[in-house]
Design a protein around this motif. Structure first.
Motif, PDB file in Angstrom:
ATOM      1  N   LYS A  90       0.824  -1.212   0.000  1.00  0.00           N
ATOM      2  CA  LYS A  90       0.000   0.000   0.000  1.00  0.00           C
ATOM      3  C   LYS A  90       0.853   1.254   0.000  1.00  0.00           C
ATOM      4  O   LYS A  90       1.817   1.355   0.748  1.00  0.00           O
ATOM      5  N   ILE A  94      -2.284   6.307   1.285  1.00  0.00           N
ATOM      6  CA  ILE A  94      -3.617   5.718   1.466  1.00  0.00           C
ATOM      7  C   ILE A  94      -3.811   5.400   2.944  1.00  0.00           C
ATOM      8  O   ILE A  94      -3.046   4.621   3.526  1.00  0.00           O
ATOM      9  N   ALA A  98      -9.072   3.324   4.943  1.00  0.00           N
ATOM     10  CA  ALA A  98      -9.750   3.422   3.645  1.00  0.00           C
ATOM     11  C   ALA A  98     -10.615   2.179   3.456  1.00  0.00           C
ATOM     12  O   ALA A  98     -10.228   1.069   3.851  1.00  0.00           O
TER      13      ALA A  98
END
Length: 466
Positions: A90, A94, A98
């Motif tokens: 990731k 982010i 999320a």
């Protein structure tokens, strides 16, 4: 460097093959510098690799992905192509909460950072730097020392090229890595041979449920997995670091530094001399340091200790500390226009960083501040604004909080919501000959600019156009 056993796994057997004998699937979320690099490393290591980005992917990263035959999508996250991953890398941008990340966690899919992934495939020594302020300068300075000494070294993390891409395509003996709290959040088995923690002050609290302890815990993750063979370098006088030391049961050897000599501190200044006592005695004249100001003294001490631990010869350390050119967008002198000096400190994206900038000013200052507020408390700079500032320019789409806090000081104020040119023009009108205009925003840049670099570049262009 003293002999350090990394004990790193140079492969990830669990992920080499899926249950059916096919290559295990790595999905990379985000196709910026870290994501594209992680995808290349995954592909090179034989994984079934897919990249997904909700935004438009930059052309240079599309070209890189295509070069390695990596499948990608932009402008969306196709869940059926993501939720079947064996592991997800990731992007640090982010958030962990999320919706797609939460779905992956519900499935039990490991979600890791690019740094965590890259660390599996190299036995290089890792010198890792974090902190609320000073980490970019310190990282750049350490890299400059290592590079000047002729070591085979890479620069990675928040600055430099992707660590994963370097691991995939190059081979270095050392990596100097700047780590943000966001990158540390998704690191689990990665180990820093030398960990540097410059300071901890409130920052990014909007990403940590406005809970300071969550942010502190993220910063201290830099020490996880360290052994007695490793080193932890930190600012001795930071109250949060001192409070947390006992809680974390650190195994690494401790190397605290401070501005002045005191019990337990191994690096400091005494009688105008920079002194480092461990592991090898080192000294140089403070006035020979290329970087000025108290905050830069801390940066130089941390860098000097790191180089000392790596066994770099004293003459190389002295030379590099004295000829370092500094970091763009950090107290960067731009120009003097009709007697007014302009300084670009766009990298000051939190209040404490602005405090250091204001502290270093030697003239009355017109301060340009504002942007995307991250839960800022401006009381930290209140006294310095009263003492050092002759005017304020608020630059942002939502300046209400700035008006509420600073207007009561009675300083001349300009409110700008349109962009950098108007802010520079307003500051120039407020400044008198012999004064300084300082861009040190305290805030993120994303309301009016693409990044703090874009903000600083626009500032410099506008100043030079005056």
């Amino acid at each position: 460097m003293e002999e350090i056993n990394n004990n790193r796994s140079i492969s990830s057997p669990r992920l080499q093959r899926g249950d059916g004998g096919e290559a295990a699937r790595i999905v990379v979320l985000g196709a910026g510098e870290s994501g594209a690099g992680a995808a290349v490393l995954a592909k090179v290591k034989g994984f079934d690799t897919f990249v997904s980005d909700m935004s438009v992917i930059k052309d240079k990263y599309k070209e890189l992905l295509d070069k390695y035959g990596i499948s990608w999508e932009e402008g969306r996250h196709t869940e059926e192509l993501i939720l079947n991953a064996d592991e997800v890398v990731k992007s640090p941008g982010i958030p962990n909460d999320a919706p797609l990340v939460l779905k992956l966690k519900e499935k039990g899919t490991p979600v890791i950072s690019e740094i965590e992934f890259a660390g599996r495939y190299t036995d290089a020594k890792m010198i890792c730097i974090t902190g609320s302020n000073g980490k970019t300068t310190t990282t750049s300075l350490i890299y400059h020392i290592f590079k000047s000494a002729g070591l085979n070294v890479g620069l990675a993390g928040n600055i430099g090229s992707s660590l994963a891409l370097q691991v995939a395509t190059e081979k270095h003996d050392y990596y100097i890595i700047e780590l943000s709290s966001f990158q540390l959040d998704n690191m689990y088995k990665f180990r820093a041979n030398i960990a540097v923690l410059m300071n901890i002050t409130p920052d990014h609290l909007d990403r940590y449920d406005h809970c300071m302890q969550n942010y502190v815990d993220a910063k201290f993750r830099i020490t996880q997995n360290q052994t007695p063979d490793d080193a932890f370098i930190y600012w001795n006088d930071d109250p949060i670091i001192k409070r947390e030391l006992a809680k974390h049961g650190l195994k690494a050897h401790l190397y605290p530094f401070a501005a002045v000599k005191k019990d337990g501190v191994i690096a400091y200044v005494e009688d105008g001399e920079v002194e480092i006592n461990e592991p090898i005695a080192f000294n140089m004249e403070q006035e020979e340091l290329a970087l000025r100001g108290t905050h830069n003294l801390y940066n130089s001490l941390a860098a000097g200790i790191s180089a000392n631990l790596a066994g770099i010869r004293k003459e190389y350390i002295r030379k590099a500390l004295s000829d370092f050119k500094g970091v763009e967008h950090r107290l960067e002198k731009v120009a003097t226009v009709r007697g007014v000096q302009f300084i670009n400190d766009s990298k000051a994206t939190n209040v404490n960083s602005c405090w250091y900038a204001l502290q270093s000013m030697t003239t009355k200052t017109v301060l340009i501040l504002g942007g995307k507020d991250k839960g800022n408390d401006y009381t930290e700079i209140e006294d310095l604004v009263r003492k050092n500032c002759s005017g304020l320019v608020y630059l942002g789409l939502h300046n209400e909080k700035l008006h509420e806090f600073f207007d009561r000081m009675g300083l001349p104020v300009a409110d700008v919501q349109t962009g950098m040119k108007d802010a520079v023009d307003a500051a120039f009108r407020l400044a008198k000959k012999g004064e300084t205009v300082l861009l040190s925003p305290c805030c993120a840049s994303f309301d009016l600019f693409k990044s703090y670099e874009d903000r600083g570049d626009q500032f410099k262009a506008c100043v030079r156009a005056l």
